[in-house]
Design an enzyme around this catalytic site. Structure first.
Site, PDB file in Angstrom:
ATOM      1  N   VAL A 125       0.860  -1.177   0.000  1.00 21.76           N
ATOM      2  CA  VAL A 125       0.000   0.000   0.000  1.00 21.76           C
ATOM      3  C   VAL A 125       0.896   1.226   0.000  1.00 21.76           C
ATOM      4  O   VAL A 125       2.059   1.162   0.367  1.00 21.76           O
ATOM      5  CB  VAL A 125      -0.943   0.026   1.229  1.00 21.76           C
ATOM      6  CG1 VAL A 125      -1.918  -1.123   1.181  1.00 21.76           C
ATOM      7  CG2 VAL A 125      -0.152   0.005   2.522  1.00 21.76           C
ATOM      8  N   SER A 126       0.330   2.354  -0.426  1.00 19.77           N
ATOM      9  CA  SER A 126       1.167   3.530  -0.614  1.00 19.77           C
ATOM     10  C   SER A 126       1.038   4.584   0.476  1.00 19.77           C
ATOM     11  O   SER A 126       1.974   5.291   0.763  1.00 19.77           O
ATOM     12  CB  SER A 126       0.849   4.187  -1.967  1.00 19.77           C
ATOM     13  OG  SER A 126       1.173   3.317  -3.017  1.00 19.77           O
ATOM     14  N   THR A 127      -0.126   4.717   1.078  1.00 19.88           N
ATOM     15  CA  THR A 127      -0.330   5.783   2.056  1.00 19.88           C
ATOM     16  C   THR A 127      -0.779   5.215   3.389  1.00 19.88           C
ATOM     17  O   THR A 127      -1.301   4.115   3.475  1.00 19.88           O
ATOM     18  CB  THR A 127      -1.380   6.794   1.566  1.00 19.88           C
ATOM     19  OG1 THR A 127      -2.593   6.107   1.302  1.00 19.88           O
ATOM     20  CG2 THR A 127      -0.909   7.476   0.289  1.00 19.88           C
TER      21      THR A 127
ATOM     22  N   GLN B 275      -4.341   3.678   3.951  1.00 16.95           N
ATOM     23  CA  GLN B 275      -4.767   2.487   3.234  1.00 16.95           C
ATOM     24  C   GLN B 275      -4.476   1.276   4.109  1.00 16.95           C
ATOM     25  O   GLN B 275      -3.603   1.303   4.959  1.00 16.95           O
ATOM     26  CB  GLN B 275      -4.018   2.351   1.907  1.00 16.95           C
ATOM     27  CG  GLN B 275      -4.455   3.346   0.843  1.00 16.95           C
ATOM     28  CD  GLN B 275      -3.713   3.116  -0.460  1.00 16.95           C
ATOM     29  OE1 GLN B 275      -2.496   3.022  -0.473  1.00 16.95           O
ATOM     30  NE2 GLN B 275      -4.441   3.027  -1.552  1.00 16.95           N
TER      31      GLN B 275
ATOM     32  N   PRO C 275      -2.772   4.654  -6.308  1.00 19.92           N
ATOM     33  CA  PRO C 275      -1.734   4.449  -5.304  1.00 19.92           C
ATOM     34  C   PRO C 275      -0.405   5.132  -5.624  1.00 19.92           C
ATOM     35  O   PRO C 275       0.435   5.294  -4.751  1.00 19.92           O
ATOM     36  CB  PRO C 275      -1.569   2.921  -5.261  1.00 19.92           C
ATOM     37  CG  PRO C 275      -2.064   2.455  -6.586  1.00 19.92           C
ATOM     38  CD  PRO C 275      -3.167   3.396  -6.953  1.00 19.92           C
TER      39      PRO C 275
END
Length: 199
Positions: A15-17, A20, A167
């Site tokens: 996941v990127s942030t 999330q 993402p």
């Protein structure tokens, strides 16, 4: 005479942030038979090549192992990067399986599909970002102010939601393009999610 050798099955989830979570990805990997203890979790942008957990799982792969991902865009951002990763996996004698696209690297035809799907995913990300930029430019031409405090219009909320769902688009990048602050970004995000839940 014994059957075909079956190696270790592991998974990779990214996941990127910070807001999330891995729920959808982990559920899919579990249904595919990947033990939760064998899932390597990463919080990092897909554009980053030096991802620690990805490097770790690739280093641990051995002959006949299998690495599963929820979707190809969890593994790489560009088709070139994707194929580079696939080559590393195959050099170990292992196999890559993508659950959402229902493809693996067991044949030349499926590798072709990886290239096609990766190209489409990259195009989709570019279109989302292009729409966000175009929407902001059009709004400015019409006199909409993206300063402080911005009005949380449906158009702005939608642009934030689109950017957030991508993402590879960061919060600072979205704020810069739309000309809004972080607090306005998260206010628009909350408002959009509330509208979705209400619907």
């Amino acid at each position: 005479m014994g059957g075909a050798t079956v190696g270790r099955r592991c998974g990779y989830s990214r996941v990127s942030t910070s807001d999330q979570d891995w729920t959808i990805q982990l559920d899919a990997l579990a249904k595919a038979g990947v033990d939760d203890r064998d899932v390597y979790r990463e919080k990092a942008s897909g554009a980053r090549r030096g991802r620690t957990e990805l490097r770790r799982v690739l280093d641990l792969l051995r002959q006949d192992d299998q690495i599963a991902v929820f979707a190809l865009d969890r593994l790489a951002r560009s088709p070139l990067h994707l194929l580079q990763i696939v080559e590393k996996i195959e050099a170990k004698g292992a196999k890559l399986v993508s659950l959402r696209e229902q493809i693996d690297t067991g044949s030349a035809m499926r590798r072709f599909f990886i290239t096609v799907v990766g190209s489409v995913a990259a195009l989709e990300r570019d279109l989302i970002l292009a729409r966000t930029k175009a929407g902001a430019a059009l709004a400015r031409e019409r006199g909409v102010r993206f300063g402080r405090p911005p009005k949380l219009t449906p158009a702005l909320i939608r642009q934030v939601l689109l950017a957030h769902d991508d993402p590879e688009t960061t919060v600072p990048e979205t704020c810069r393009i739309l000309g809004i602050s972080r607090s306005s970004y998260y206010a628009a995000l909350r408002s959009g999610r509330e509208e979705v839940r209400a619907a």
